[in-house]
Enzyme design. Structure first.
Site, PDB file in Angstrom:
ATOM      1  N   CYS A  95     139.356 -29.321  38.372  1.00 54.53           N
ATOM      2  CA  CYS A  95     139.110 -28.035  37.712  1.00 54.53           C
ATOM      3  C   CYS A  95     140.246 -27.674  36.759  1.00 54.53           C
ATOM      4  CB  CYS A  95     138.880 -26.955  38.751  1.00 54.53           C
ATOM      5  SG  CYS A  95     137.327 -27.203  39.659  1.00 54.53           S
ATOM      6  N   GLU A 125     134.555 -23.193  39.159  1.00 53.77           N
ATOM      7  CA  GLU A 125     135.216 -23.223  37.851  1.00 53.77           C
ATOM      8  C   GLU A 125     134.439 -24.075  36.850  1.00 53.77           C
ATOM      9  OE1 GLU A 125     136.503 -23.852  40.897  1.00 53.77           O
ATOM     10  OE2 GLU A 125     138.690 -23.802  40.839  1.00 53.77           O
ATOM     11  N   CYS A 144     141.640 -27.043  41.855  1.00 56.65           N
ATOM     12  CA  CYS A 144     142.004 -28.422  42.175  1.00 56.65           C
ATOM     13  C   CYS A 144     142.328 -29.172  40.880  1.00 56.65           C
ATOM     14  CB  CYS A 144     140.845 -29.104  42.911  1.00 56.65           C
ATOM     15  SG  CYS A 144     139.397 -29.402  41.866  1.00 56.65           S
TER      16      CYS A 144
END
Length: 152
Positions: free
Chosen positions: A86, A55, A83
């Site tokens: 990101c 990402e 996560c």
């Protein structure tokens, strides 16, 4: 729907490619106005950089390609729930829509864990669509870690 499937298929290609490079097999594709602007898999081992998630890579690539620090109107396709790091980058980049495949109950931060986009400290929350190519995304990860356990 066919367009979404196409872009997620490209993210799956990036995930498989990452796995072949011994990276955790997660792929991402960033799309603006129906055009792919950037695509990448995880590159943390290759770059020795814990922030080199798929990402983050596509956000960096797209910002560079477009000559801007934010990506309003862009859509991000990712094979695994992002996560916290990101999710924050997605928020700061002002991504319009996030599509992701498999949920990540241990490390995800969108619909799992801290639910970053629901926090008062989140400046921008994209529209979120989960479960796109969920089984394929999860299977790529399962197979990768199954093979890792066999190698140990």
């Amino acid at each position: 729907m066919a367009e979404r499937t196409h872009f997620m298929e490209l993210a799956l290609v990036e995930a498989r490619s990452a796995g072949e490079r011994d990276e955790v097999p997660i792929g991402a594709v960033l799309v603006l106005d129906g055009r792919v602007i950037a695509r990448s898999g995880n590159r943390t081992r290759e770059l020795n950089d814990v922030t080199a998630h798929a990402e983050i890579a596509v956000i960096r690539m797209a910002c560079e390609a477009l000559g801007q620090e934010r990506l309003p109107g862009a859509d991000l396709y990712v094979t695994l729930e992002p996560c916290t790091m990101c999710a924050a980058a997605i928020s700061f980049a002002r991504i319009r829509r996030l599509y992701y495949g498999a949920q990540d109950p241990k490390g995800g931060a969108v619909e799992s864990g801290v639910r970053f986009f629901s926090q008062p400290t989140c400046h921008h929350a994209p529209d979120v669509y989960s479960g796109l190519a969920e089984s394929e995304s999860a299977e790529i990860l399962r197979q990768f870690f199954r093979e890792k356990r066999l190698d140990d």
